[in-house]
Write an enzyme that holds these catalytic residues in place. Sequence first.
Site, mmCIF file in Angstrom:
data_model
loop_
_atom_site.group_PDB
_atom_site.id
_atom_site.type_symbol
_atom_site.label_atom_id
_atom_site.label_comp_id
_atom_site.label_asym_id
_atom_site.label_seq_id
_atom_site.Cartn_x
_atom_site.Cartn_y
_atom_site.Cartn_z
ATOM 1 N N GLY A 12 0.765 -1.249 0.000
ATOM 2 C CA GLY A 12 0.000 0.000 0.000
ATOM 3 C C GLY A 12 0.793 1.296 0.000
ATOM 4 N N ASP A 18 0.811 3.845 4.578
ATOM 5 C CA ASP A 18 -0.263 4.390 3.741
ATOM 6 C C ASP A 18 -1.430 4.923 4.568
ATOM 7 O OD1 ASP A 18 -0.984 1.848 4.601
ATOM 8 O OD2 ASP A 18 -1.506 1.090 2.615
ATOM 9 N N LYS A 40 -7.238 7.204 9.709
ATOM 10 C CA LYS A 40 -8.693 7.112 9.660
ATOM 11 C C LYS A 40 -9.260 7.597 10.984
ATOM 12 C CE LYS A 40 -10.371 3.718 6.867
ATOM 13 N NZ LYS A 40 -10.966 2.402 6.517
ATOM 14 N N PHE A 77 -14.355 3.223 3.488
ATOM 15 C CA PHE A 77 -13.308 2.484 2.790
ATOM 16 C C PHE A 77 -12.776 3.303 1.618
ATOM 17 C CE2 PHE A 77 -10.984 -0.731 0.537
ATOM 18 C CZ PHE A 77 -10.366 -1.386 1.595
ATOM 19 N N ASP A 125 -5.269 2.550 10.593
ATOM 20 C CA ASP A 125 -6.652 2.270 10.979
ATOM 21 C C ASP A 125 -6.631 1.995 12.484
ATOM 22 O OD1 ASP A 125 -9.252 1.350 11.161
ATOM 23 O OD2 ASP A 125 -9.178 0.172 9.332
ATOM 24 N N ASP A 154 -5.633 -0.242 -1.945
ATOM 25 C CA ASP A 154 -6.384 -1.156 -2.811
ATOM 26 C C ASP A 154 -7.666 -1.657 -2.166
ATOM 27 O OD1 ASP A 154 -5.001 -2.845 -0.841
ATOM 28 O OD2 ASP A 154 -5.750 -4.519 -2.040
ATOM 29 N N ARG A 208 -5.160 0.722 -6.966
ATOM 30 C CA ARG A 208 -3.923 1.348 -6.488
ATOM 31 C C ARG A 208 -3.459 2.441 -7.447
ATOM 32 N NH1 ARG A 208 -1.986 -1.976 -2.280
ATOM 33 N NH2 ARG A 208 -2.231 -4.208 -2.598
HETATM 34 P P1 IMP Z 1 -4.439 -1.420 10.991
HETATM 35 O O1 IMP Z 1 -3.501 -2.462 11.532
HETATM 36 O O2 IMP Z 1 -5.857 -1.622 11.468
HETATM 37 O O3 IMP Z 1 -3.953 0.002 11.265
HETATM 38 O O4 IMP Z 1 -4.511 -1.668 9.413
HETATM 39 C C1 IMP Z 1 -3.923 -0.825 8.508
HETATM 40 C C2 IMP Z 1 -3.832 -1.462 7.146
HETATM 41 O O5 IMP Z 1 -5.139 -1.855 6.688
HETATM 42 C C3 IMP Z 1 -3.332 -0.453 6.115
HETATM 43 O O6 IMP Z 1 -1.921 -0.499 5.983
HETATM 44 C C4 IMP Z 1 -4.067 -0.847 4.849
HETATM 45 O O7 IMP Z 1 -3.325 -1.816 4.128
HETATM 46 C C5 IMP Z 1 -5.357 -1.464 5.349
HETATM 47 N N1 IMP Z 1 -6.497 -0.502 5.310
HETATM 48 C C6 IMP Z 1 -7.136 0.048 6.364
HETATM 49 N N2 IMP Z 1 -8.123 0.873 5.970
HETATM 50 C C7 IMP Z 1 -8.116 0.855 4.621
HETATM 51 C C8 IMP Z 1 -8.907 1.530 3.603
HETATM 52 O O8 IMP Z 1 -9.829 2.337 3.851
HETATM 53 N N3 IMP Z 1 -8.578 1.248 2.309
HETATM 54 C C9 IMP Z 1 -7.568 0.392 1.958
HETATM 55 N N4 IMP Z 1 -6.816 -0.248 2.873
HETATM 56 C C10 IMP Z 1 -7.075 -0.023 4.187
HETATM 57 MG MG MG Z 2 -3.942 -3.281 1.893
#
Ligand code: IMP
Ligand code: MG
Length: 183
Positions: free
Chosen positions: A46, A102, A133, A155, A105, A162, A168
């Site tokens: 990403g 990228d 986010k 999303f 979350d 992606d 992407r």
């Molecule tokens: P976390 O461990 O919950 O912070 O997950 C983060 C990862 O989830 C990011 O590096 C992205 O690859 C993916 N991700 C989270 N939200 C989105 C979104 O809205 N679109 C695309 N990928 C996302």
């Molecule tokens: Mg991803």
Amino acid sequence: MSVEHKDIKRIVLGEDEIKGIVSRLGAEISRDYKDKNPLFITVLKGAYIFAADLLRAVTVPCAIDFMAVSSYGDGTKTSGVVRIVKDLDTKIEGRHIIIAEDILDSGLTLSYLIDLLSARKPASIEVAAFSIKDIKGKRPAIEPKYVGAHVPDCFIVGYGLDYAERYRNLPYVGELKEEVYTK
Ligand code: IMP
Ligand code: MG
């Protein structure tokens, strides 16, 4: 205009806005890392477009390396436990690390990665997150030093992000129509 555009509900960050964000982050990092020769770590896939642009906005000597991780768990939620699929080629002991991410979350993936990399004794580790986010009532597990933009809790795809490996290549960040991932 890209053929993928029909699946986008609205633009969240336009191309010009992205350019502004990346040049601001590049200037902040260049100011903070003079004479530190930072090593950027990009977590595939990403963050690769963000990292490519960010490095061109950095005006001090720096290097880049790549990692690929996969998340353990049920596949729909981040478990926070990651397995290294591709490790770094660079020895990071004593280096100043900046992880280019990228989107943050829950932040669980990144917080696990930071623990893992800390064990290799770098001089410092900071995070440059292109986006965070905003989730009501929740704070991510880590707070990045460099933050590009706060994005709404929906999303989003494009600029490296992606859905099922698509979108992407969009040059902007957009909200994906629900019907694309619910059908
Ligand atoms: P976390 O461990 O919950 O912070 O997950 C983060 C990862 O989830 C990011 O590096 C992205 O690859 C993916 N991700 C989270 N939200 C989105 C979104 O809205 N679109 C695309 N990928 C996302
Ligand atoms: Mg991803």
